[in-house]
Design a protein around this motif. Structure first.
Motif, PDB file in Angstrom:
ATOM      1  N   CYS A  42       0.768  -1.430  -0.128  1.00  0.00           N
ATOM      2  CA  CYS A  42      -0.158   0.179   0.033  1.00  0.00           C
ATOM      3  C   CYS A  42       0.855   1.315  -0.068  1.00  0.00           C
ATOM      4  O   CYS A  42       2.029   1.683   0.602  1.00  0.00           O
ATOM      5  N   PHE A  81      -0.591   4.097   0.677  1.00  0.00           N
ATOM      6  CA  PHE A  81      -0.847   4.933   2.187  1.00  0.00           C
ATOM      7  C   PHE A  81      -0.511   4.544   3.392  1.00  0.00           C
ATOM      8  O   PHE A  81       0.155   3.412   3.648  1.00  0.00           O
ATOM      9  N   ASP A  82      -0.676   5.369   4.282  1.00  0.00           N
ATOM     10  CA  ASP A  82      -0.179   5.258   5.490  1.00  0.00           C
ATOM     11  C   ASP A  82      -1.245   5.178   6.617  1.00  0.00           C
ATOM     12  O   ASP A  82      -0.756   6.324   7.683  1.00  0.00           O
ATOM     13  N   CYS A  83      -2.167   4.661   6.570  1.00  0.00           N
ATOM     14  CA  CYS A  83      -3.145   5.038   7.629  1.00  0.00           C
ATOM     15  C   CYS A  83      -2.746   4.210   9.040  1.00  0.00           C
ATOM     16  O   CYS A  83      -2.471   3.118   8.912  1.00  0.00           O
ATOM     17  N   CYS A 112      -3.568   0.562  10.347  1.00  0.00           N
ATOM     18  CA  CYS A 112      -3.733  -0.355   9.341  1.00  0.00           C
ATOM     19  C   CYS A 112      -2.433  -1.119   9.271  1.00  0.00           C
ATOM     20  O   CYS A 112      -1.243  -0.480   9.204  1.00  0.00           O
ATOM     21  N   ARG A 165      -0.268  -0.735   6.277  1.00  0.00           N
ATOM     22  CA  ARG A 165       0.372   0.578   5.900  1.00  0.00           C
ATOM     23  C   ARG A 165       1.639   0.604   5.154  1.00  0.00           C
ATOM     24  O   ARG A 165       2.357  -0.184   5.655  1.00  0.00           O
ATOM     25  N   GLY A 223      -4.891  -3.478  -0.649  1.00  0.00           N
ATOM     26  CA  GLY A 223      -4.246  -2.140  -0.416  1.00  0.00           C
ATOM     27  C   GLY A 223      -4.062  -1.406  -1.666  1.00  0.00           C
ATOM     28  O   GLY A 223      -4.281  -1.876  -2.800  1.00  0.00           O
ATOM     29  N   LYS A 272      -6.381  10.139   3.274  1.00  0.00           N
ATOM     30  CA  LYS A 272      -8.095  10.085   2.998  1.00  0.00           C
ATOM     31  C   LYS A 272      -8.586  11.217   3.159  1.00  0.00           C
ATOM     32  O   LYS A 272      -8.073  11.875   3.961  1.00  0.00           O
TER      33      LYS A 272
HETATM   34  S1  SF4 Z   1      -6.339   1.074   5.242  1.00  0.00           S
HETATM   35 FE1  SF4 Z   1      -6.203   0.637   3.214  1.00  0.00          FE
HETATM   36  S2  SF4 Z   1      -5.562   2.430   2.216  1.00  0.00           S
HETATM   37 FE2  SF4 Z   1      -5.066   2.683   4.439  1.00  0.00          FE
HETATM   38  S3  SF4 Z   1      -2.869   1.956   4.709  1.00  0.00           S
HETATM   39 FE3  SF4 Z   1      -4.235  -0.029   4.952  1.00  0.00          FE
HETATM   40  S4  SF4 Z   1      -4.639  -0.816   3.112  1.00  0.00           S
HETATM   41 FE4  SF4 Z   1      -3.647   1.118   2.728  1.00  0.00          FE
END
Ligand code: SF4
Length: 409
Positions: A69, A71-73, A76, A79, A115, A185
Motif C-alpha cells: 500500500c 497509503f499510511d493509515c 492499518c 500501511r 491495499g 484520505k
Molecule cells: S487502510 Fe487501506 S489504504 Fe489505508 S494503509 Fe491500509 S490498506 Fe492502505
C-alpha cells in the motif's frame, strides 16, 4: 516475492484480510481450515462466513489482492510504513483461486479488498478486471468488492455492474480523526463516493419504459467504521451511522473494534476497546434500523455519550424511561411492545396476531418465544400485574449481577 507460491500468497493475503469486519470471522477465529485448489496444506484457506442480503449465511473467499500500500493509515497493518511481509496476487491468480474454490463447493462467493498500489485507479481497475473476468467465465457466486473512494466514477460504475455489493469504508467516525490517522484520505471524498454509488444504484433500480432494470450492486452498499482508535464516543459513532444510512441508503454499517496491531503507530491508543463496545454498537444500530428508536433516545440513555456496557441498549433505555412502563401486552401498540426488553420483532408480531383471539398471559408469551423473565417488570398481562417492581432501586443491578444475568439470559 517473485518466488512466492500461490499457497504462500494465499496465507498472507487471507490473513491480511481478517481485519475487515464485513465477514463474521474477521478475528480469524472461525476460519475454515479446509484447503482447496490442490494447494497443499495452508495456515487457513481464507474462507469466512458472511450474511447474504437474504439472511443466509454464506462462505466467502476473503482476501486482499495485495497488502502492499502506498497509503499510511496509522491503524492499518498494511500501511506503507509497516514492516509486514508483502504479497500480491495477479488478476489471473485470484480468478483461478475463486473458480477452483467455487467449483469444489468450498465457497459461495468472493470478498475482495486491496491495499493501494501505484494509484487508486490502477488498483481499482485490477480489482474490477478480476470480477469482470470471473463473470465472463460464467461465475455466478456472490461478490463483495471494496471500492476505493477516489477511484474514477467510470471504474466504480464498472465495479457495480459486476459485483453484488460495493463497500466504501468511512474508516473513522469523525472527519478530524480521518485527517489525523489516515492523512491520504478525506471524509468528504469518501461520502462523495458513497453518494455516487447511491445515484448509480437508484438510477439502475429505476425501471425503463420496457420495465427492465439495470444491474448495479444488487446487494447495495455498506461501510466499516473502526471504533476505539480515536476519542469518538458511541454517540459520535451512531450519529455518523445514522447520517450515512439516511444520506446514502447503506445496507449495513460494520463496526470494528480497533485492535492494536503489531508494529503500531505511536498515535494510537495502547489498549484495544472492550469487544463488548462493538457488540453494544451493533445492538444499538439494530434498534435504530428495525425498532423505530431515534438516535436521541439511544444516546439519552448514555449520559457520557457511551453505551452502557453492562446492559443492552434497549434495556438501558427502558431503565431510564420507567414512566413508559409497564406496557399491557393485550392492548399496547406495536411500537410500545417493541420497546419491551426481551421482546424481539417476531415475538411482537406474534403477540399482536394472537391477542385478536385470546387475552394473553405470561405462559402464552413464553410459548411464543418471548424472554419473559427479562420482560417481567416492564409488562402487564392477563395473569401478571406487577406493582412497584419498576421502582425497585436495584432493578438495573438485577440484570447485571452474574447470577441474574443467567436468569435473564
Ligand atoms: S487502510 Fe487501506 S489504504 Fe489505508 S494503509 Fe491500509 S490498506 Fe492502505
Amino acid at each position: 516475492m517473485g518466488k512466492m507460491t500461490l499457497q504462500q500468497k494465499l496465507g498472507i493475503l487471507s490473513d491480511a484480510a481478517k481485519y475487515d469486519a464485513s465477514c463474521s470471522s474477521s478475528g480469524g477465529a472461525k476460519r475454515d481450515s479446509r484447503d482447496g485448489a490442490g494447494l497443499g496444506s495452508t495456515t487457513g484457506s481464507g474462507i469466512c462466513h458472511a450474511y447474504a442480503p437474504d439472511g443466509r449465511c454464506i462462505s466467502l473467499l476473503k482476501i486482499l489482492m495485495t497488502n502492499q500500500c502506498i497509503f499510511d493509515c496509522a491503524y492499518c497493518i498494511n500501511r506503507r510504513s509497516s514492516n509486514v511481509r508483502r504479497a500480491r496476487f495477479t488478476v489471473d491468480e485470484v480468478v483461478h483461486l475463486t473458480t477452483e474454490f467455487y467449483r469444489r463447493n468450498y465457497i459461495e462467493g468472493l470478498f475482495l479488498s486491496s491495499g493501494i498500489i501505484r494509484s487508486s485507479d490502477y488498483t481499482m481497475e485490477q480489482m474490477v478486471l478480476i470480477v469482470e473476468k470471473l463473470r465472463a467465465d460464467g461465475f455466478r457466486g456472490y461478490v463483495h468488492l471494496k471500492t476505493i473512494p477516489d477511484a474514477s466514477p467510470e471504474l466504480i460504475e464498472r465495479a457495480g455492474r459486476c459485483a453484488d455489493r460495493l463497500s466504501i469504508n468511512i474508516e473513522l467516525p469523525q472527519d478530524r480523526s480521518i485527517a489525523e490517522l489516515a492523512p491520504e484520505k478525506d471524509g468528504a471524498d469518501i461520502r462523495k463516493a458513497m453518494a455516487g454509488v447511491r445515484l448509480l444504484k437508484d438510477s439502475a433500480d429505476e425501471p425503463t419504459f420496457r420495465g427492465r432494470r439495470d444491474r448495479f450492486a444488487p446487494a447495495g452498499q455498506s461501510t466499516q467504521m473502526i471504533v476505539g482508535a480515536d476519542d469518538s464516543t458511541d454517540a459520535d459513532v451512531l450519529g455518523q451511522s445514522t447520517r450515512l444510512y439516511g444520506a446514502y441508503g447503506l445496507k449495513r454499517v460494520y463496526y470494528s473494534a480497533f485492535s492494536p496491531i503489531p508494529d503500531a503507530s505511536a498515535v494510537l491508543p495502547l489498549k484495544d476497546p472492550p469487544l463488548m463496545r462493538e457488540h453494544r454498537l451493533y445492538q444499538a444500530d439494530w434498534l435504530l434500523r428495525y425498532y423505530e428508536f431515534g438516535l436521541d433516545e439511544i444516546t439519552s440513555a448514555a449520559p457520557d455519550g457511551n453505551l452502557d456496557l453492562d446492559v443492552d441498549p434497549k434495556l438501558a433505555w427502558a431503565l431510564s424511561n420507567r414512566d413508559r412502563f409497564p406496557v399491557d401486552v393485550n392492548r399496547a401498540d406495536r411500537e410500545a411492545l417493541l420497546r419491551v426488553p426481551g421482546f424481539g420483532s417476531k415475538i411482537v408480531d406474534r403477540i399482536v396476531k394472537a391477542r385478536r383471539q385470546v387475552t394473553l398471559g405470561l405462559e402464552d408469551i413464553r410459548r411464543m418465544g418471548g424472554r419473559v423473565k427479562a420482560a417481567l417488570p416492564f409488562v402487564t398481562a392477563r395473569d401478571h400485574h406487577p406493582s412497584g417492581s419498576l421502582d425497585a432501586v436495584d432493578l438495573r443491578a438485577r440484570y447485571v449481577k452474574p447470577k441474574q444475568m443467567e436468569l435473564f439470559a
